[in-house]
Design a protein around this motif. Structure first.
Motif, PDB file in Angstrom:
ATOM      1  N   PRO A  40       0.838  -1.195   0.000  1.00  0.00           N
ATOM      2  CA  PRO A  40       0.000   0.000   0.000  1.00  0.00           C
ATOM      3  C   PRO A  40       0.877   1.250   0.000  1.00  0.00           C
ATOM      4  O   PRO A  40       2.014   1.215   0.490  1.00  0.00           O
ATOM      5  N   PHE A  44      -1.886   5.001   2.806  1.00  0.00           N
ATOM      6  CA  PHE A  44      -2.776   3.963   3.327  1.00  0.00           C
ATOM      7  C   PHE A  44      -2.106   3.017   4.325  1.00  0.00           C
ATOM      8  O   PHE A  44      -2.800   2.306   5.040  1.00  0.00           O
ATOM      9  N   SER A  47      -3.561   2.322   7.809  1.00  0.00           N
ATOM     10  CA  SER A  47      -4.887   2.940   7.873  1.00  0.00           C
ATOM     11  C   SER A  47      -5.996   1.996   8.329  1.00  0.00           C
ATOM     12  O   SER A  47      -7.003   2.449   8.860  1.00  0.00           O
ATOM     13  N   SER A  48      -5.819   0.702   8.137  1.00  0.00           N
ATOM     14  CA  SER A  48      -6.879  -0.238   8.513  1.00  0.00           C
ATOM     15  C   SER A  48      -6.825  -0.627   9.982  1.00  0.00           C
ATOM     16  O   SER A  48      -7.823  -1.060  10.555  1.00  0.00           O
ATOM     17  N   ASP A  55      -4.811  -2.673   4.578  1.00  0.00           N
ATOM     18  CA  ASP A  55      -4.523  -1.315   4.112  1.00  0.00           C
ATOM     19  C   ASP A  55      -4.617  -1.256   2.588  1.00  0.00           C
ATOM     20  O   ASP A  55      -5.151  -0.296   2.023  1.00  0.00           O
ATOM     21  N   LYS A  58      -8.150  -1.237   1.456  1.00  0.00           N
ATOM     22  CA  LYS A  58      -8.700   0.112   1.600  1.00  0.00           C
ATOM     23  C   LYS A  58      -8.252   1.014   0.447  1.00  0.00           C
ATOM     24  O   LYS A  58      -9.019   1.837  -0.048  1.00  0.00           O
ATOM     25  N   GLN A  59      -7.022   0.841   0.014  1.00  0.00           N
ATOM     26  CA  GLN A  59      -6.521   1.639  -1.093  1.00  0.00           C
ATOM     27  C   GLN A  59      -7.248   1.294  -2.391  1.00  0.00           C
ATOM     28  O   GLN A  59      -7.574   2.179  -3.184  1.00  0.00           O
ATOM     29  N   HIS A  62     -10.536   3.024  -2.301  1.00  0.00           N
ATOM     30  CA  HIS A  62     -10.352   4.447  -2.549  1.00  0.00           C
ATOM     31  C   HIS A  62     -10.108   4.725  -4.035  1.00  0.00           C
ATOM     32  O   HIS A  62     -10.733   5.626  -4.627  1.00  0.00           O
TER      33      HIS A  62
END
Length: 179
Positions: A40, A44, A47-48, A55, A58-59, A62
């Motif tokens: 990541p 990120f 971030s999780s 992470d 999540k990226q 996004h």
């Protein structure tokens, strides 16, 4: 890498709208994530609160969101078919026990993961957005990426020679809400 791929896809969409706003287009946007290597971006990382793999997921969310927003901003969302899927199940490099400890089951109820012959290694997310044609919801229909050929041919009116795509079945009726 992924932000750059998305940036190029957005630039393509914006450029297409300027050059030929009434002409249909096809964009294949393969992401390098969430796949190994698990990398990541700094934005990120952490971030999780779970793991670098989470992470990275999540990226992905996004960056795909940026692409969908670009379609919205260009007025293309309503009549653009977007397919989001993966090539196989979650890799063991993602530290599956760590994900499970955090309450995430990457293979859902299925046994196995990437590189397994079990269903968890092959049953993958398949998300479609096409507001003008596809109603939101969940389908129990079984489709495979092998079915893209027949589906896109039916959608565009293309003729597939009898010697090609013998195992491909159109799932366009499913997208339209039929069984």
């Amino acid at each position: 890498m992924m932000p750059s791929v998305i940036d190029h896809a957005i630039a393509f969409i914006e450029g297409h709208q300027k050059a030929a706003p009434t002409k249909p287009f096809f964009a294949y946007v393969p992401l390098n994530a969430p796949h190994t290597p698990i990398v990541p971006t700094k934005e990120f990382l952490g971030s999780s609160g779970i793991s670098p793999y989470a992470d990275f997921v999540k990226q992905v969310d996004h960056d795909v969101g940026r692409l969908l927003a670009a379609l919205d901003q260009q007025g293309l969302a309503e009549n653009t078919l977007v397919v989001f899927t993966s090539d196989n199940g979650c890799s063991t490099a993602a530290n599956i026990p760590e994900l499970r400890k955090a309450g995430h089951e990457p293979s859902y109820i299925y046994r196995g993961n990437k590189a397994d012959l079990y269903e968890g290694g092959h049953r993958v997310p398949f998300v479609v957005r096409w507001p003008a044609k596809v109603k939101p919801g969940v389908s129990s229909a079984l489709v495979g990426q092998i079915d893209f050929l027949a589906t896109f041919a039916e959608l565009t009116g293309a003729v597939i020679p009898a010697t090609m795509g013998e195992d491909s079945v159109s799932f366009l009726p499913v997208l339209r809400g039929d069984k």
